[in-house]
Design an enzyme around this catalytic site. Structure first.
Site, short mmCIF file in Angstrom:
data_model
loop_
_atom_site.label_atom_id
_atom_site.label_comp_id
_atom_site.label_asym_id
_atom_site.label_seq_id
_atom_site.Cartn_x
_atom_site.Cartn_y
_atom_site.Cartn_z
N TRP A 162 0.82 -1.23 0.00
CA TRP A 162 0.00 0.00 0.00
C TRP A 162 0.84 1.26 0.00
CZ3 TRP A 162 -4.45 -1.95 -1.02
CH2 TRP A 162 -4.95 -3.05 -0.33
N ILE A 163 1.96 1.28 -0.69
CA ILE A 163 2.85 2.44 -0.55
C ILE A 163 2.46 3.54 -1.55
CG2 ILE A 163 5.26 3.20 -0.49
CD1 ILE A 163 4.23 1.13 1.74
N THR A 164 1.97 4.63 -0.99
CA THR A 164 1.55 5.80 -1.78
C THR A 164 2.75 6.34 -2.56
OG1 THR A 164 -0.12 6.33 -0.13
CG2 THR A 164 0.56 8.13 -1.59
N ARG A 248 -1.00 12.80 11.48
CA ARG A 248 -2.46 12.68 11.66
C ARG A 248 -3.17 14.02 11.53
NH1 ARG A 248 -1.33 8.15 16.13
NH2 ARG A 248 -1.18 6.53 14.58
N ARG A 273 -31.69 22.10 -7.69
CA ARG A 273 -32.64 20.99 -7.91
C ARG A 273 -33.99 21.33 -7.26
NH1 ARG A 273 -33.60 16.54 -11.10
NH2 ARG A 273 -34.75 14.97 -9.92
N GLU A 368 -2.88 5.88 7.93
CA GLU A 368 -2.21 6.62 9.01
C GLU A 368 -2.89 6.36 10.35
OE1 GLU A 368 -0.24 10.23 8.60
OE2 GLU A 368 0.11 10.00 6.45
N THR A 370 -5.99 3.45 11.77
CA THR A 370 -7.44 3.32 11.62
C THR A 370 -8.16 4.05 12.77
OG1 THR A 370 -7.52 1.32 12.98
CG2 THR A 370 -7.15 1.01 10.61
N SER A 371 -9.47 4.22 12.60
CA SER A 371 -10.24 4.86 13.68
C SER A 371 -10.09 4.09 14.98
CB SER A 371 -11.73 4.93 13.29
OG SER A 371 -11.92 5.89 12.28
N GLU A 372 -10.01 2.75 14.86
CA GLU A 372 -9.87 1.94 16.08
C GLU A 372 -8.53 2.21 16.76
OE1 GLU A 372 -10.80 0.72 13.01
OE2 GLU A 372 -12.92 0.71 13.54
C1 LIG Z 1 -4.85 3.83 -0.31
C2 LIG Z 1 -3.91 3.44 0.79
C3 LIG Z 1 -2.72 4.16 0.94
C4 LIG Z 1 -1.82 3.78 1.94
N1 LIG Z 1 -0.60 4.41 2.00
C5 LIG Z 1 0.36 3.91 2.83
C6 LIG Z 1 1.71 4.41 2.77
O1 LIG Z 1 2.05 5.29 1.97
N2 LIG Z 1 2.62 3.85 3.60
C7 LIG Z 1 2.32 2.85 4.47
O2 LIG Z 1 3.22 2.39 5.20
N3 LIG Z 1 1.05 2.36 4.56
C8 LIG Z 1 0.07 2.86 3.74
N4 LIG Z 1 -1.21 2.35 3.79
C9 LIG Z 1 -1.51 1.27 4.72
C10 LIG Z 1 -2.41 1.72 5.86
O3 LIG Z 1 -1.72 2.57 6.72
C11 LIG Z 1 -2.95 0.45 6.55
O4 LIG Z 1 -3.87 -0.15 5.64
C12 LIG Z 1 -3.62 0.75 7.88
O5 LIG Z 1 -2.66 1.15 8.82
C13 LIG Z 1 -4.38 -0.47 8.43
O6 LIG Z 1 -3.57 -1.60 8.40
P1 LIG Z 1 -4.11 -2.95 7.73
O7 LIG Z 1 -4.64 -2.63 6.40
O8 LIG Z 1 -3.03 -3.95 7.83
O9 LIG Z 1 -5.34 -3.39 8.63
P2 LIG Z 1 -5.25 -4.25 9.98
O10 LIG Z 1 -4.19 -3.69 10.86
O11 LIG Z 1 -5.18 -5.69 9.63
O12 LIG Z 1 -6.67 -3.94 10.61
C14 LIG Z 1 -7.87 -4.56 10.17
C15 LIG Z 1 -9.00 -4.09 11.10
O13 LIG Z 1 -8.74 -4.53 12.44
C16 LIG Z 1 -8.75 -3.40 13.31
N5 LIG Z 1 -7.76 -3.56 14.38
C17 LIG Z 1 -6.45 -3.92 14.25
N6 LIG Z 1 -5.85 -3.92 15.45
C18 LIG Z 1 -6.79 -3.59 16.36
C19 LIG Z 1 -6.79 -3.44 17.78
N7 LIG Z 1 -5.68 -3.61 18.51
N8 LIG Z 1 -7.95 -3.09 18.39
C20 LIG Z 1 -9.08 -2.89 17.66
N9 LIG Z 1 -9.14 -3.02 16.32
C21 LIG Z 1 -8.01 -3.36 15.68
C22 LIG Z 1 -8.39 -2.20 12.42
O14 LIG Z 1 -8.82 -1.01 13.01
C23 LIG Z 1 -9.13 -2.56 11.15
O15 LIG Z 1 -10.47 -2.21 11.26
C24 LIG Z 1 -2.14 2.73 2.82
C25 LIG Z 1 -3.35 2.04 2.67
C26 LIG Z 1 -4.21 2.36 1.65
C27 LIG Z 1 -5.45 1.52 1.46
#
Ligand SMILES: Cc1cc2nc3c(=O)[nH]c(=O)nc-3n(C[C@H](O)[C@H](O)[C@H](O)COP(=O)(O)OP(=O)(O)OC[C@H]3O[C@@H](n4cnc5c(N)ncnc54)[C@H](O)[C@@H]3O)c2cc1C
Length: 389
Positions: A162-164, A248, A273, A368, A370-372
């Site tokens: 997922w590297i931008t 953030r 509209r 950057e 997730t909401s969680e």
């Molecule tokens: C378009 C896009 C651009 C991006 N750009 C970059 C970038 O430039 N560089 C980079 O390094 N990364 C990048 N990312 C990656 C992004 O930062 C990750 O997708 C994000 O941090 C979530 O990680 P994951 O996808 O592995 O989900 P996971 O960590 O597997 O999480 C899956 C779900 O489980 C939840 N979860 C996980 N742990 C917990 C916990 N302890 N408690 C409660 N809930 C939890 C999460 O909130 C989520 O809902 C990008 C992603 C996308 C889609």
């Protein structure tokens, strides 16, 4: 600008200037092509070079190191203005500013001369920030990309996901495991474009932010000079987390800009509209929806500006930066959804801007942190007493 003056009347001349510079460029050069880039996925590389000329790609780099040295409030204002016009370009700028901030804070003088100065001049194109992997994102301390020392070189093996800007970046700031398990085993490296063993993956086909060039980076016996280690060996995780904290605020501002665009589109459409002999904006339901959106946006601004000011005062403010990102990205999701609803069937059509904004908005709750993850940071601070209950 009139809007932000009502939310924050005490902006400095420099903050106003960066906001106006970014907005006037974004409206003239980014907004007109945003729908087409969404359709074709064209990465805005020419536009990136123009943004470099305006000083917007090294906002977190001091002027003494070739950057523009904008404070966090100015950075948020610029990010909002860019995102209002093109959310893909905004995230390219966000990740590139994140990577260059790391170099500015942790690179040696020799490394800065080698990478940071040409980057800030726009000679290298974007910089990427490569932390996430196929098997871990939120749990970044579990990363497995390996770095081993071999004959005075670092050799990287593994994959980033997922590297931008990954396919377009002149340099990649990469986090890899040099020293055993856990956060203390992670170090930070620079991998330059074209380094043998760096294999760029295919572009991801995404729901939104379709022009931001998201790829995997694969390292196959990728050999780096020992001098490509940035900061102390084993300090990589702390470097990444500290940069993400400040980043953030940028994603909060990006979410605000995107939602501002959706709200403006909704107001314009609602005025035009007609249904049952009236403009949509004459229905009280529409007025209340618009009032709620504006209120949420102003609240998001206030949280983002508070977090930016705390950062500018030297406070790392983990809880406040998380609150800003959490609230702004969630509010953005609610607002784009309501604006699609206000457009009725047209809101579901690719011919209308809100359809793209709806798709672009979804990722702001994921990347950057997730909401969680933001809720974890906030609740931890609340429960350990660093935030009052
Ligand atoms: C378009 C896009 C651009 C991006 N750009 C970059 C970038 O430039 N560089 C980079 O390094 N990364 C990048 N990312 C990656 C992004 O930062 C990750 O997708 C994000 O941090 C979530 O990680 P994951 O996808 O592995 O989900 P996971 O960590 O597997 O999480 C899956 C779900 O489980 C939840 N979860 C996980 N742990 C917990 C916990 N302890 N408690 C409660 N809930 C939890 C999460 O909130 C989520 O809902 C990008 C992603 C996308 C889609």
């Amino acid at each position: 600008m009139a809007g932000i003056s009502r939310i924050e009347p005490a902006l400095t001349e420099e903050q106003r200037m960066i906001s106006e510079t970014a907005r006037s460029y974004a409206r003239r050069r980014l907004a007109p092509g945003a729908a087409e880039r969404d359709r074709t996925g064209r990465f805005p590389i020419e536009e990136f070079f123009e943004l470099a000329e305006l000083g917007l790609v090294a906002m977190k780099v001091p002027a003494s190191e070739g950057g523009t040295g904008i404070d966090n409030v100015g950075y948020a204002l610029a990010m909002e203005a860019i995102a209002e016009a093109c959310a893909s370009t905004a995230v390219i700028l966000a990740s590139s500013n994140l990577a260059s901030k790391i170099l500015s804070e942790h690179a040696s003088p020799e490394q800065k001369a080698r990478w940071l100065a040409p980057y800030a001049e726009g000679k290298l194109g974007p910089a990427s920030f490569a932390l996430s992997e196929p098997a871990c994102g939120s749990d970044a301390a579990a990363l497995t990309t390996a770095a081993r020392l071999d004959g005075g070189n670092w050799v990287l093996n593994g994959s980033k996901m997922w590297i931008t800007s990954g396919a377009h970046a002149g340099l990649h700031v990469v986090f890899a495991r040099s020293d055993g398990p856990g956060p203390a085993g992670i170090s930070c490296f620079v991998v330059e474009r074209g380094t043998p063993g760096l294999v760029i993956g295919k572009e991801e086909s995404k729901m939104g932010k379709r022009a931001s060039g998201t790829v995997a980076l694969n390292f196959e016996e990728c050999r780096l000079p020992a001098s490509n280690l940035v900061g102390a060996r084993g300090a990589g995780y702390a470097i990444a987390l500290s940069a993400l904290g400040a980043g953030r605020v940028g994603i909060a501002a990006l979410s605000i800009g995107l939602a501002e665009a959706a709200l403006a589109a909704g107001v314009a459409y609602g005025r035009e509209r007609r249904a049952f002999g009236k403009a949509l904006t004459e229905f009280q339901n529409t007025q209340f929806v618009l009032a709620d959106c504006r209120t949420e946006l102003d609240a998001a601004w206030l949280l983002a500006l508070r977090a930016a000011r705390l950062l500018d005062s030297g406070d790392k403010a983990p809880a406040e930066t998380s609150m800003a990102k959490l609230f702004a990205s969630e509010a953005c999701g609610r607002i784009v959804d309501k604006m699609v609803q206000l457009h009725g069937g047209y809101g579901y059509s690719r011919d209308y801007e809100v359809e793209r904004l709806y798709r672009d908005a979804r990722i702001t709750r994921i990347y950057e942190g997730t909401s969680e993850v933001q809720r974890l940071v906030i609740s931890r601070a609340l429960l350990d007493g660093s935030l009052s209950s």
